[in-house]
Scaffold this motif. Sequence first.
Motif, short mmCIF file in Angstrom:
data_model
loop_
_atom_site.label_atom_id
_atom_site.label_comp_id
_atom_site.label_asym_id
_atom_site.label_seq_id
_atom_site.Cartn_x
_atom_site.Cartn_y
_atom_site.Cartn_z
N GLN A 191 59.85 54.29 27.01
CA GLN A 191 58.96 53.33 27.65
C GLN A 191 58.10 52.35 26.58
OE1 GLN A 191 58.90 52.71 31.19
NE2 GLN A 191 60.71 54.29 31.27
N PRO A 192 57.67 51.17 27.01
CA PRO A 192 56.75 50.51 26.05
C PRO A 192 55.64 51.19 25.71
CG PRO A 192 56.89 49.25 28.34
CD PRO A 192 57.94 50.54 28.47
N LEU A 237 51.90 38.09 27.48
CA LEU A 237 50.86 38.84 27.67
C LEU A 237 49.76 38.79 26.84
CD1 LEU A 237 52.83 42.27 27.68
CD2 LEU A 237 52.48 40.48 29.64
N LYS A 238 48.48 38.94 27.27
CA LYS A 238 47.16 38.90 26.49
C LYS A 238 47.14 40.20 25.83
CE LYS A 238 47.08 35.01 28.38
NZ LYS A 238 47.84 34.05 27.75
N VAL A 271 41.62 40.34 32.24
CA VAL A 271 42.97 39.84 32.30
C VAL A 271 43.67 40.60 31.28
CG1 VAL A 271 43.87 37.48 31.46
CG2 VAL A 271 41.82 37.35 32.75
N VAL A 272 43.29 40.93 30.20
CA VAL A 272 44.16 41.84 29.16
C VAL A 272 44.51 43.03 29.84
CG1 VAL A 272 43.84 43.18 26.92
CG2 VAL A 272 42.87 40.76 27.13
N LEU A 273 43.86 43.74 30.72
CA LEU A 273 44.31 44.95 31.12
C LEU A 273 45.24 44.56 32.35
CD1 LEU A 273 43.77 48.01 31.40
CD2 LEU A 273 42.14 47.45 33.34
N PHE A 274 45.18 43.67 33.18
CA PHE A 274 46.13 42.93 34.04
C PHE A 274 47.46 42.72 33.37
CE2 PHE A 274 48.31 39.45 36.15
CZ PHE A 274 48.55 40.24 37.41
N SER A 275 47.33 41.99 32.24
CA SER A 275 48.35 41.53 31.43
C SER A 275 49.31 42.75 30.94
CB SER A 275 47.75 40.73 30.57
OG SER A 275 48.79 40.12 29.65
N GLY A 318 53.14 43.79 31.77
CA GLY A 318 53.86 44.61 31.06
C GLY A 318 55.12 45.48 31.58
N LEU A 319 54.53 45.97 32.62
CA LEU A 319 55.38 46.90 33.39
C LEU A 319 56.47 46.46 34.26
CD1 LEU A 319 52.97 50.00 34.27
CD2 LEU A 319 54.92 49.86 32.75
#
Length: 525
Positions: free
Chosen positions: A32-33, A354-355, A383-387, A392-393
């Motif tokens: 997983q990333p 992604l941010k 935005v960073v958390l969402f991104s 990411g997933l």
Amino acid sequence: MHDLDPHHIFELGLIMVMIAAGITAIAKKFKQPYPIALVVVGAIIGLVNIPALEPLKSFITEGEVFNFVIITLFLPALLGEAGLKLPFAHIYENKTPVLALAFGGTLLSFIVVGFSSMWLLQLSIPVAFVFAALMSATDPVSVLSIFKSVGVNKRLATVIEGESLFNDGLAVVLFNISAFSLLQYVDLGFEGIGLGIWEFVKVITLGLIIGGALGFGVSRLTRHFDDYPLEIIFSIILFYGAYLLAESVGASGVIAVVVSALVLGNYGAKIGMSPTTRLNISNFWDVAALLANSLVFLMVGLEITRINVADKWGLIFIAILIVLVARSVAVYSSLLFIKNFPNPWKHILNWGGLKGSLSIALVLSLPDDFAGREEILIMAFSVVLFSLVFQGLSIKPLISLLGVKKQERGYKDYRELISRSYRYETAIEEIMKVKKNLLITETVAKEIIDKYELGITNAQRGVEQLLEKYPNLKEKQQTVLHKHSLYAQHDAIDRLLKEGIITNDIAEKEQASITNKLVELDNDQ
């Protein structure tokens, strides 16, 4: 937390390294990333009251500490590692999409986010464009780790990495102009626009010059040493020296590091580094980048939990929507007239922008009395958390849905068989050498050699079956043979030079020719 003694700070740092390493190891084990896992676990640690970790959380989430660790300590290392390993030939081959995204796409995103935030969120000019600058930087670490796991085309990975390397520098420049000079430029009208453009060009150009000059100087220096620990130290001094020198004279430290690393990794490696040095310097920066990335994403998770989102859900939703739309406008507009760039790749680039940590570090560097700082903090963190988490997933399923990795079918089995065959051949060579040196009898050695020869026969039979099933693999096999022959030729030139049979000039010329052929082979893959 300023009263912590150095010993206690070291203990906290070691605890953080242990947590980050453990999470990274588990994520890698389950394929997983790891950046996403670190952010999620960091956020959980930040939200849950764990008495033993409270001193660590308090220390790390101090704005000054976070800002120093991310921007001054880790950013030069991460940019240097990426630039060092990125072949200039790959960048040059993909220069059109990379430059279109890094310059055109970044500026488009900056403009769209800035004006949309003013209109939809009723933000002031400085606040809107500071937020726009923060959202212009992309962080490809999660996406690239997913690309490697699923076997995405190398050209697509080069474009997304090249865009990120250069747009980080532009984003920092835009951030500084927006936060500290934009209102003055707006008040001056057209003259202010001219001054803003001049400042933008000056900061980037100075960064290019400083990075290029230092990279060239250190590259020439490596010619006088064949000592990889010393040359690793040179690379550390280069990356941090380029960053700090550029920042001290008002230039872009990010651009300076990227350019210096590209010069050292391409020009320096060619003229001044032996194969052993190149391997060891690459391994050193692999370790440094993994450690830095692991700590960065864990710290981002911890830092994100500081914000209070109560009654701010509308602001957050619109901010995320603005950033997503701006990214789409930036990607599809800047790549509109570029040929031979498939639409599925554009979709991956769009969703994969992604941010990350740079956005968080920059917003924390804003002065406490900056008007609108809390609003920017909430929007940027959200935005960073969402991104990182949602985008990411979902990037891996998107790659499968769009069929971007279809052309890699059969290559994994082929590479495994080639690797196995090469292992067995090397094992037989070693057994023959040991047998001769230690006077081991033929009977003892033959039984073991027969097993390896059977393994080689089975591997070759498997390769032949794959060649029938996937005709394109024949070209791959020829490339592998060609590469190994070129490596042998490079070593042969080294031996001739050391024995005094040929001069330095001839050796450089021959090895440059071999390196160029290796680069051409890499580009064709």
